[in-house]
Design an enzyme around this catalytic site. Structure first.
Site, PDB file in Angstrom:
ATOM      1  CE  LYS A  48      -0.113  -0.180   5.013  1.00 50.22           C
ATOM      2  NZ  LYS A  48      -0.904  -0.499   6.221  1.00 50.22           N
ATOM      3  NE  ARG A 146      -6.728   0.410  11.693  1.00 49.56           N
ATOM      4  CZ  ARG A 146      -5.524   0.215  11.148  1.00 49.56           C
ATOM      5  NH1 ARG A 146      -4.619   1.170  11.210  1.00 49.56           N
ATOM      6  NH2 ARG A 146      -5.212  -0.918  10.573  1.00 49.56           N
ATOM      7  CE1 TYR A 274      10.452  31.745   5.376  1.00 47.83           C
ATOM      8  CE2 TYR A 274      11.004  29.435   5.006  1.00 47.83           C
ATOM      9  CZ  TYR A 274      10.499  30.650   4.546  1.00 47.83           C
ATOM     10  OH  TYR A 274      10.061  30.752   3.251  1.00 47.83           O
ATOM     11  CG  MET A 322       7.482  23.795   0.451  1.00 50.11           C
ATOM     12  SD  MET A 322       6.237  24.731  -0.450  1.00 50.11           S
ATOM     13  CE  MET A 322       5.136  25.221   0.861  1.00 50.11           C
TER      14      MET A 322
HETATM   15  C1  LIG Z   1      -0.183  -1.547   6.728  1.00 55.50           C
HETATM   16  C2  LIG Z   1      -0.789  -2.800   7.180  1.00 55.50           C
HETATM   17  C3  LIG Z   1       0.003  -3.953   7.330  1.00 55.50           C
HETATM   18  C4  LIG Z   1       1.499  -3.929   7.194  1.00 55.50           C
HETATM   19  O1  LIG Z   1       2.032  -3.438   8.380  1.00 55.50           O
HETATM   20  P1  LIG Z   1       3.616  -3.345   8.619  1.00 55.50           P
HETATM   21  O2  LIG Z   1       3.768  -2.964  10.025  1.00 55.50           O
HETATM   22  O3  LIG Z   1       4.069  -2.284   7.693  1.00 55.50           O
HETATM   23  O4  LIG Z   1       4.164  -4.656   8.264  1.00 55.50           O
HETATM   24  C5  LIG Z   1      -0.631  -5.119   7.680  1.00 55.50           C
HETATM   25  N1  LIG Z   1      -1.958  -5.165   7.869  1.00 55.50           N
HETATM   26  C6  LIG Z   1      -2.746  -4.081   7.741  1.00 55.50           C
HETATM   27  C7  LIG Z   1      -4.203  -4.197   7.985  1.00 55.50           C
HETATM   28  C8  LIG Z   1      -2.186  -2.862   7.409  1.00 55.50           C
HETATM   29  O5  LIG Z   1      -2.973  -1.785   7.291  1.00 55.50           O
END
Ligand SMILES: *Cc1c(COP(=O)(O)O)cnc(C)c1O
Length: 403
Positions: A48, A146, A274, A322
């Site tokens: 992801k 969640r 800054y 930035m």
């Molecule tokens: C992002 C995610 C993972 C991977 O987690 P890591 O700690 O990066 O290995 C696994 N399961 C779910 C549901 C996630 O959202």
């Protein structure tokens, strides 16, 4: 009086005028192989957020060659993007609104997590329309409040899933939970989450479903807690070289460099950047790097962060801007065009992404995924497996299946 002397990088030397994010896929390959040895379950490579900023399809392909057997992403759009690059491996998408494009998921052989009765109905309806069976992983909330079904809904969700499966609309192949405290293995929340996941399994089996792939662990739990392994682990940040629990030696896959654009000799007492948040304590040289918080260099790390330049750690002077960052290089010879390493695996003394996360008061995940698209990326391929290694891997897979 000349207050400061400025040296600029020559504009003809274009090669050294841009930051660069180098992605080492051999590190991804080695991390995948190592993590694969830590569980008897299979490995889902979580790619992801563009493979945690490393390029989703590069990380996906490398992980699949070196031991992963499926891919995981958040949204259906991310899964479809992987399919578009030609990836045919199994993919699971686990976070979608009820009105998501489930039709694309079904037609492109993308499995979906189902966290609610509403999602189940949407997926089943789409399956009826499209005329294909949806591949489903039922998703439970195991203590984070969640993104899975609450325990009060497990029975109703399970019953409806069984009915949809009996109608040929879905196949429930997996059960999914998630650990909120796996980076602290001794936290009692982990045992509580495992118990909830066991209970979820009993409820689902109680209605007659027989999903074969249960998965609860991400990187940290895969490396520290075999009780959380079940049939599969979902591993993301471990593939790109960070173990949130600190238990394993993984190799960070990204190296971020930036060339010095200009240097400036300044007297003691010069306010820098800054708000003049940094004042030189002595006559010194300042070096300017063309990279800033818009590129993902965390501004909150200002005042603590360092970079590696010509073999030494140098403090960032003042607030990260930035697009720019100023470094105090003292009296050492630093020229425009010299290349600073902002973060990397640490081999040469450069800061790691974990140090940056500490400086910024965050976690490595946020630093990695924050590195912006403006930075050009260079991908170093993984070494090809030799015929003997490929043979060994097949042998290894056969032994695992027998185990
Ligand atoms: C992002 C995610 C993972 C991977 O987690 P890591 O700690 O990066 O290995 C696994 N399961 C779910 C549901 C996630 O959202």
């Amino acid at each position: 009086m000349i207050r400061s002397v400025v040296h600029m990088i020559s504009t003809s030397d274009r090669r050294r005028t841009a930051p660069l994010l180098r992605i080492d896929l051999e590190a991804v390959a080695a991390n995948t192989r190592l993590i694969r040895t830590r569980t008897t379950g299979s490995l889902m490579a979580v790619v992801k957020a563009d493979g945690f900023g490393h390029g989703a399809s590069s990380v996906a392909c490398t992980a699949m060659v070196h031991g992963a057997s499926s891919l995981g992403v958040t949204s259906i759009q991310e899964a479809v993007a992987l399919r578009t690059t030609g990836i045919v491996a199994p993919i699971l998408s686990w976070l979608n609104p009820v009105d998501a494009d489930f039709a694309s998921a079904l037609t492109q052989d993308i499995a979906v997590a189902v966290p609610s009765v509403d999602h189940l109905q949407a997926v089943a309806r789409t399956a009826a329309e499209v005329g294909t069976r949806a591949i489903v992983h039922l998703q439970a909330d195991t203590g984070m409040a969640r993104d899975g079904a609450s325990s009060v809904d497990w029975l109703r969700l399970s019953v409806m899933a069984r009915d949809a499966q009996n109608q040929g609309l879905i196949s429930v192949v997996g059960l999914m939970g998630h650990l909120g405290s796996a980076d602290t293995p001794l936290d009692p929340a982990n045992a509580a989450a495992r118990r909830m996941f066991q209970q979820f399994t009993r409820v689902v089996r109680g209605v007659g479903l027989r999903p074969t792939t249960r998965h609860l662990a991400a990187t940290a739990a895969t490396l520290t807690d075999p009780r959380s392994h079940y049939e599969m682990s979902r591993v993301g940040i471990g593939l790109v070289g960070v173990d949130p629990s600190g238990a394993a030696r993984l190799r960070p896959a990204m190296t971020l460099t930036a060339p010095v654009v200009s240097t400036r000799d300044v007297p003691a007492g010069t306010p820098v950047g800054y708000r003049g948040a940094y004042t030189t304590s002595r006559a010194t040289t300042l070096a300017l790097l063309p990279i800033g918080y818009a590129d993902g260099v965390p501004r909150t790390a200002s005042g603590r962060a360092e970079i590696l330049l010509n073999g030494s750690r140098r403090p960032i002077a003042g607030l990260v801007s930035m697009d720019q960052t100023i470094v105090d290089v003292g009296h050492d010879a630093v020229q425009p065009g010299d290349v600073a390493t902002v973060m990397g695996p640490g081999d040469l003394g450069e800061p790691t992404v974990i140090e940056w996360a500490d400086w910024a008061g965050t976690i490595a995940h946020e630093v990695m995924t924050g590195l912006g698209d403006r930075i050009p990326r260079e991908i170093l391929p993984a070494r090809q497996l030799s015929a003997a290694e490929r043979h060994d891997r097949r042998h290894d897979e056969r032994l695992r299946r027998l185990a």
